[in-house]
Design a protein around this motif. Structure first.
Motif, PDB file in Angstrom:
ATOM      1  N   HIS A  32     -35.060  12.733  54.937  1.00 18.14           N
ATOM      2  CA  HIS A  32     -35.669  13.839  53.935  1.00 18.14           C
ATOM      3  C   HIS A  32     -37.173  13.409  53.580  1.00 18.14           C
ATOM      4  CE1 HIS A  32     -31.969  14.055  51.882  1.00 18.14           C
ATOM      5  NE2 HIS A  32     -30.819  12.649  53.105  1.00 18.14           N
ATOM      6  N   ASN A  33     -37.847  12.967  54.496  1.00 18.95           N
ATOM      7  CA  ASN A  33     -39.927  12.882  54.983  1.00 18.95           C
ATOM      8  C   ASN A  33     -40.040  12.009  53.092  1.00 18.95           C
ATOM      9  OD1 ASN A  33     -42.033  13.317  55.658  1.00 18.95           O
ATOM     10  ND2 ASN A  33     -42.006  14.778  54.814  1.00 18.95           N
ATOM     11  N   ALA A  34     -38.812  11.259  52.714  1.00 17.79           N
ATOM     12  CA  ALA A  34     -39.754   9.897  51.690  1.00 17.79           C
ATOM     13  C   ALA A  34     -39.183   8.932  52.194  1.00 17.79           C
ATOM     14  CB  ALA A  34     -38.257  11.190  50.863  1.00 17.79           C
ATOM     15  N   LEU A  35     -40.129   8.126  51.315  1.00 20.22           N
ATOM     16  CA  LEU A  35     -39.859   6.794  51.203  1.00 20.22           C
ATOM     17  C   LEU A  35     -38.167   6.090  50.530  1.00 20.22           C
ATOM     18  CD1 LEU A  35     -42.101   3.754  51.833  1.00 20.22           C
ATOM     19  CD2 LEU A  35     -41.867   3.915  49.355  1.00 20.22           C
ATOM     20  N   VAL A  36     -37.620   5.176  51.619  1.00 18.51           N
ATOM     21  CA  VAL A  36     -36.522   4.922  50.541  1.00 18.51           C
ATOM     22  C   VAL A  36     -36.404   3.761  50.402  1.00 18.51           C
ATOM     23  CG1 VAL A  36     -33.952   4.849  51.359  1.00 18.51           C
ATOM     24  CG2 VAL A  36     -35.459   6.540  52.027  1.00 18.51           C
ATOM     25  N   VAL A  37     -36.251   3.128  48.746  1.00 13.34           N
ATOM     26  CA  VAL A  37     -35.811   2.230  48.998  1.00 13.34           C
ATOM     27  C   VAL A  37     -34.715   1.733  48.254  1.00 13.34           C
ATOM     28  CG1 VAL A  37     -37.050   0.532  47.082  1.00 13.34           C
ATOM     29  CG2 VAL A  37     -38.347   2.558  47.698  1.00 13.34           C
ATOM     30  N   GLY A  38     -33.953   0.430  48.403  1.00 13.34           N
ATOM     31  CA  GLY A  38     -33.117  -0.148  48.097  1.00 13.34           C
ATOM     32  C   GLY A  38     -32.848  -1.416  48.594  1.00 13.34           C
ATOM     33  N   SER A  39     -31.782  -2.395  48.144  1.00 14.88           N
ATOM     34  CA  SER A  39     -31.584  -3.499  48.417  1.00 14.88           C
ATOM     35  C   SER A  39     -30.361  -4.287  48.960  1.00 14.88           C
ATOM     36  CB  SER A  39     -31.811  -5.211  47.420  1.00 14.88           C
ATOM     37  OG  SER A  39     -30.510  -4.944  46.264  1.00 14.88           O
ATOM     38  N   PHE A  40     -30.566  -5.146  50.076  1.00 12.57           N
ATOM     39  CA  PHE A  40     -29.049  -5.270  50.418  1.00 12.57           C
ATOM     40  C   PHE A  40     -28.706  -6.738  51.023  1.00 12.57           C
ATOM     41  CE2 PHE A  40     -31.199  -3.762  54.069  1.00 12.57           C
ATOM     42  CZ  PHE A  40     -30.779  -4.234  55.090  1.00 12.57           C
ATOM     43  N   ALA A  41     -27.538  -7.759  50.893  1.00 15.22           N
ATOM     44  CA  ALA A  41     -27.495  -8.895  51.529  1.00 15.22           C
ATOM     45  C   ALA A  41     -28.072  -8.627  53.008  1.00 15.22           C
ATOM     46  CB  ALA A  41     -26.454  -9.480  51.906  1.00 15.22           C
ATOM     47  N   PHE A  68     -29.432 -16.269  53.634  1.00 11.70           N
ATOM     48  CA  PHE A  68     -28.786 -14.968  53.144  1.00 11.70           C
ATOM     49  C   PHE A  68     -30.189 -14.833  52.316  1.00 11.70           C
ATOM     50  CE2 PHE A  68     -25.607 -17.199  54.741  1.00 11.70           C
ATOM     51  CZ  PHE A  68     -25.118 -15.906  55.815  1.00 11.70           C
ATOM     52  N   PHE A  69     -30.274 -13.512  51.906  1.00 12.67           N
ATOM     53  CA  PHE A  69     -31.545 -12.884  51.020  1.00 12.67           C
ATOM     54  C   PHE A  69     -31.136 -11.646  50.589  1.00 12.67           C
ATOM     55  CE2 PHE A  69     -34.011 -15.341  54.134  1.00 12.67           C
ATOM     56  CZ  PHE A  69     -34.697 -16.515  53.102  1.00 12.67           C
ATOM     57  N   ASN A  70     -31.021 -11.403  49.287  1.00 17.31           N
ATOM     58  CA  ASN A  70     -31.019 -10.281  48.438  1.00 17.31           C
ATOM     59  C   ASN A  70     -32.601  -9.566  49.003  1.00 17.31           C
ATOM     60  OD1 ASN A  70     -30.450  -8.298  46.853  1.00 17.31           O
ATOM     61  ND2 ASN A  70     -29.792  -9.067  45.372  1.00 17.31           N
ATOM     62  N   ASP A 123     -40.943  12.889  47.056  1.00 12.68           N
ATOM     63  CA  ASP A 123     -41.602  11.530  47.735  1.00 12.68           C
ATOM     64  C   ASP A 123     -40.728  10.237  47.904  1.00 12.68           C
ATOM     65  OD1 ASP A 123     -43.814  13.372  48.373  1.00 12.68           O
ATOM     66  OD2 ASP A 123     -43.261  13.559  45.742  1.00 12.68           O
ATOM     67  N   VAL A 124     -40.495   9.860  46.732  1.00 14.37           N
ATOM     68  CA  VAL A 124     -39.435   8.592  46.669  1.00 14.37           C
ATOM     69  C   VAL A 124     -38.068   8.367  46.506  1.00 14.37           C
ATOM     70  CG1 VAL A 124     -39.237   6.444  46.217  1.00 14.37           C
ATOM     71  CG2 VAL A 124     -41.421   7.562  46.797  1.00 14.37           C
ATOM     72  N   ILE A 125     -37.044   8.102  47.245  1.00 16.09           N
ATOM     73  CA  ILE A 125     -35.924   8.063  46.779  1.00 16.09           C
ATOM     74  C   ILE A 125     -35.571   6.700  46.766  1.00 16.09           C
ATOM     75  CG2 ILE A 125     -33.148   8.123  47.896  1.00 16.09           C
ATOM     76  CD1 ILE A 125     -34.075  10.393  49.545  1.00 16.09           C
ATOM     77  N   VAL A 126     -34.658   6.579  45.599  1.00 14.81           N
ATOM     78  CA  VAL A 126     -34.752   4.778  44.465  1.00 14.81           C
ATOM     79  C   VAL A 126     -33.238   4.396  44.916  1.00 14.81           C
ATOM     80  CG1 VAL A 126     -34.521   3.559  43.153  1.00 14.81           C
ATOM     81  CG2 VAL A 126     -36.859   5.425  43.363  1.00 14.81           C
ATOM     82  N   LEU A 127     -32.422   3.698  45.130  1.00 13.38           N
ATOM     83  CA  LEU A 127     -31.189   3.162  45.256  1.00 13.38           C
ATOM     84  C   LEU A 127     -30.590   2.631  44.612  1.00 13.38           C
ATOM     85  CD1 LEU A 127     -30.126   4.145  49.324  1.00 13.38           C
ATOM     86  CD2 LEU A 127     -30.457   5.451  47.224  1.00 13.38           C
ATOM     87  N   PRO A 128     -29.921   1.633  44.765  1.00 13.45           N
ATOM     88  CA  PRO A 128     -29.263   0.296  43.403  1.00 13.45           C
ATOM     89  C   PRO A 128     -29.468  -0.587  44.619  1.00 13.45           C
ATOM     90  CG  PRO A 128     -27.849   2.274  42.822  1.00 13.45           C
ATOM     91  CD  PRO A 128     -28.131   2.941  44.144  1.00 13.45           C
ATOM     92  N   GLU A 129     -29.525  -1.785  43.404  1.00 18.72           N
ATOM     93  CA  GLU A 129     -29.432  -3.143  44.423  1.00 18.72           C
ATOM     94  C   GLU A 129     -28.020  -3.402  45.188  1.00 18.72           C
ATOM     95  OE1 GLU A 129     -29.289  -7.935  42.461  1.00 18.72           O
ATOM     96  OE2 GLU A 129     -28.645  -6.480  41.334  1.00 18.72           O
ATOM     97  N   MET A 130     -27.765  -3.885  46.423  1.00 21.37           N
ATOM     98  CA  MET A 130     -26.947  -4.464  46.734  1.00 21.37           C
ATOM     99  C   MET A 130     -25.823  -2.509  47.290  1.00 21.37           C
ATOM    100  SD  MET A 130     -25.229  -8.107  46.885  1.00 21.37           S
ATOM    101  CE  MET A 130     -26.548  -9.331  46.982  1.00 21.37           C
ATOM    102  N   PHE A 131     -26.639  -1.460  47.351  1.00 22.04           N
ATOM    103  CA  PHE A 131     -26.119  -0.336  47.780  1.00 22.04           C
ATOM    104  C   PHE A 131     -25.263  -0.357  48.714  1.00 22.04           C
ATOM    105  CE2 PHE A 131     -29.662   0.247  50.595  1.00 22.04           C
ATOM    106  CZ  PHE A 131     -28.865   0.915  51.291  1.00 22.04           C
ATOM    107  N   ASN A 132     -25.164  -0.936  48.929  1.00 18.99           N
ATOM    108  CA  ASN A 132     -24.394  -0.493  50.675  1.00 18.99           C
ATOM    109  C   ASN A 132     -22.743  -1.477  50.547  1.00 18.99           C
ATOM    110  OD1 ASN A 132     -25.289  -3.335  50.794  1.00 18.99           O
ATOM    111  ND2 ASN A 132     -25.003  -2.955  53.094  1.00 18.99           N
ATOM    112  N   THR A 133     -22.939  -2.732  49.288  1.00 18.17           N
ATOM    113  CA  THR A 133     -21.226  -3.306  49.164  1.00 18.17           C
ATOM    114  C   THR A 133     -21.426  -3.678  47.944  1.00 18.17           C
ATOM    115  OG1 THR A 133     -22.900  -5.400  48.743  1.00 18.17           O
ATOM    116  CG2 THR A 133     -21.953  -4.635  51.317  1.00 18.17           C
ATOM    117  N   GLY A 134     -22.520  -3.446  46.741  1.00 21.43           N
ATOM    118  CA  GLY A 134     -21.658  -4.022  45.647  1.00 21.43           C
ATOM    119  C   GLY A 134     -22.444  -5.013  45.131  1.00 21.43           C
ATOM    120  N   PHE A 135     -22.739  -6.041  44.403  1.00 25.55           N
ATOM    121  CA  PHE A 135     -23.443  -7.485  44.363  1.00 25.55           C
ATOM    122  C   PHE A 135     -22.589  -8.546  44.092  1.00 25.55           C
ATOM    123  CE2 PHE A 135     -24.912 -10.891  40.942  1.00 25.55           C
ATOM    124  CZ  PHE A 135     -26.085 -11.111  41.616  1.00 25.55           C
TER     125      PHE A 135
END
Length: 263
Positions: free
Chosen positions: A78-87, A94-96, A41-53
């Motif tokens: 995936h019929n799911a809520l996808v959660v993660g942050s990026f710049a 600019f926001f995280n 139902d939910v997929i959780v990715l790390p912070e700034m998952f597309n670049t690193g911090f």
């Protein structure tokens, strides 16, 4: 119309990250999501998952471009809520930014409130001014970003804005692993909620090491799942009935202090 689910399945995706390489990271996560052992139902990715911090704001994307579109594609697939942050570059600021993307392509966002000054994040990004609580399949979820974990007032389960699950996406270095695990437990206990913390592993472009320690905790602060220092996609299941029963039997939140937050 969303289906209300008594049992919610959540995928914690703990991964190494390719430093400042959006294409490689999105391809890597796409493979990892394809390998999930069951629908979630939910997929959780790390912070700034597309670049690193990174403090390299030239990598910040306008909304609704590459990474947002990828998240929409994954949510639909995936019929799911996808959660993660990026710049994000939003009108020259600019926001995280943390996104919660639904399968129908709609999304909500909040910006990291507490910027990590020891890494000079406050010199490159703008702090968020509002907290997000979303409802997904009958559950109320509050997603926050990394350093926000250290600030219990911002994380508090307020009677005016209650939630069932507190999510933290992070790039939390190994040298402060004890604080990570301890604070996650505290947030679960004091807020009588499930807590999910998803961190990265590996070494970033600045030489910082990460060991993961992603975790799912119940409302007692007890582990539902704990990951070690390796790439992993862990699916956990949480029960709404058990959460409600615990809160009814031990209604500590009813005695919580009432306050307002002024940003």
């Amino acid at each position: 119309m969303q289906e209300n689910k008594e049992i919610l399945s959540i995928a914690l995706v703990q991964s190494d990250l390719h430093w400042e390489n959006v294409t490689a990271n999105l391809a890597s996560f796409e493979e990892k999501l394809a390998a999930l052992p069951e629908p979630v139902d939910v997929i959780v990715l790390p912070e700034m998952f597309n670049t690193g911090f990174t403090m390299n704001t030239t990598l910040a994307e306008p909304m609704n471009l590459t990474t947002t579109r990828w998240m929409k594609q994954m949510a639909k697939q995936h019929n799911a809520l996808v959660v993660g942050s990026f710049a994000v570059n939003d009108g020259g600021r600019f926001f995280n930014r943390l996104l919660c993307v639904s399968p129908d392509g709609t999304h909500a966002h909040s910006d990291k409130r507490h910027l990590f000054r020891m890494g000079e994040e406050n010199n490159h990004y703008t702090a968020g001014s509002s907290r997000l609580t979303i409802e997904w399949r009958g559950w109320k979820i509050c997603p926050l970003v990394c350093y926000d974990l250290r600030f219990p007032v911002w994380s508090r389960n307020l009677q005016s804005e209650p939630y069932d699950i507190l999510l933290y996406v992070a790039n939390w270095p190994a040298r402060r692993a004890h604080a990570w695990s301890t604070l996650l437990q505290a947030r679960a206990i004091e807020n009588q909620c499930y807590v999910m913390g998803v961190n990265r592993i590996g070494t970033d472009g600045g030489g910082l090491e990460y060991r993961g320690d992603s975790v799912a905790l119940d409302y007692l602060g007890e582990p539902v799942a704990m990951l070690t220092n390796q790439e992993a996609e862990k699916v956990v299941h949480v029960s709404k009935a058990e959460l409600i029963a615990y809160r009814q039997n031990f209604p500590a939140l009813s005695d919580a202090d009432d306050f307002e937050i002024h940003c």
